[in-house]
Scaffold this active site. Sequence first.
Site, PDB file in Angstrom:
ATOM      1  N   ALA A 243      10.838  -1.077  19.314  1.00 16.84           N
ATOM      2  CA  ALA A 243      10.388  -0.439  18.324  1.00 16.84           C
ATOM      3  C   ALA A 243       9.401  -1.670  17.258  1.00 16.84           C
ATOM      4  O   ALA A 243       9.788  -2.719  17.465  1.00 16.84           O
ATOM      5  CB  ALA A 243      11.259   0.171  17.446  1.00 16.84           C
ATOM      6  N   CYS A 244       8.778  -1.020  16.343  1.00 18.77           N
ATOM      7  CA  CYS A 244       8.094  -1.994  15.476  1.00 18.77           C
ATOM      8  C   CYS A 244       9.012  -2.999  14.573  1.00 18.77           C
ATOM      9  O   CYS A 244      10.098  -2.391  14.433  1.00 18.77           O
ATOM     10  CB  CYS A 244       7.277  -1.331  14.385  1.00 18.77           C
ATOM     11  SG  CYS A 244       5.886  -0.250  15.295  1.00 18.77           S
ATOM     12  N   PRO A 245       8.657  -3.961  14.291  1.00 21.38           N
ATOM     13  CA  PRO A 245       7.306  -4.988  14.664  1.00 21.38           C
ATOM     14  C   PRO A 245       7.695  -5.737  15.962  1.00 21.38           C
ATOM     15  O   PRO A 245       6.654  -6.495  16.289  1.00 21.38           O
ATOM     16  CB  PRO A 245       7.293  -5.845  13.725  1.00 21.38           C
ATOM     17  CG  PRO A 245       8.752  -6.309  13.397  1.00 21.38           C
ATOM     18  CD  PRO A 245       9.557  -4.850  13.636  1.00 21.38           C
TER      19      PRO A 245
END
Lengths: 184, 76
Positions: free
Chosen positions: B13-15
């Site tokens: 997932a981000c980042p």
Amino acid sequence: MEFFNKLRENDLYNKWFRAPYSYVTGAVLLSLFQIVMLSATGSPWGVSATFANWGAWLYQMVGGSVEKWYYFSGPGAPGSMSALEAGFMSNAGTMLNLGVIFGALLSTLLASQFKIKKIKNKRQIVAAVLGGTMMGYGARIAYGCNIGALFGGISSLSLSGWVFAIFMFVGAVIGSKLLVNYFM
Amino acid sequence: MSKEVMLDCLGEACPVPLVKAEGAIKDLEVGDVLVVQIDHSCAVKNVPEWARKEGHFVDIEEVDDGEWEIIIEKAK
């Protein structure tokens, strides 16, 4: 089948349901919806306080009692026993949070981008549990999360929202360092 | 000969995809290609945005439902 193949090529469909919206569009929509929510329910949009209620209901289901907990019955307590007694289905926050989850599911299905993601390694689990616990605990002792305390606070011209913003930024810097150095 | 490097960010997932892509492109020569595999919709926005801002050539390919390959050719 042919209908779906045609839909894939439709510009309007791609623009509205598949392409990511700009940050500005997202910000404007969030602002509009939180105004609607405040005028419709009389209280600002919140997310995480509801999770404390969900936790209390789960605890009650296994025979626990939260009546003496400061969080639910102390003077000026953020939680309320009457909300707990009213139950899961009569809780506005519960409906809102379920709405967020179902809305997210609906939008990913409409974009045809639904996917169950794999857990890559054990470190991801540790990071998720650790991060979730700290965010949940922090949100409760701060009397709000980045929605209730930050978004709701700043939009109702409260100084506390800005104080929250400064310390959330500090937390985000520390969290990013931990993520880059230990969890990826 | 330019080379092509795959960067597996599926399940991240981000980042994380962006941070990993930034690190991976540093080790490449001009003309080399970095293919970032992602299944996180917000990375489809921030990875190409970063790469274009850096001046690289970027192409996005949707390989499956909710799965993309961001193809970045290092330009400088």
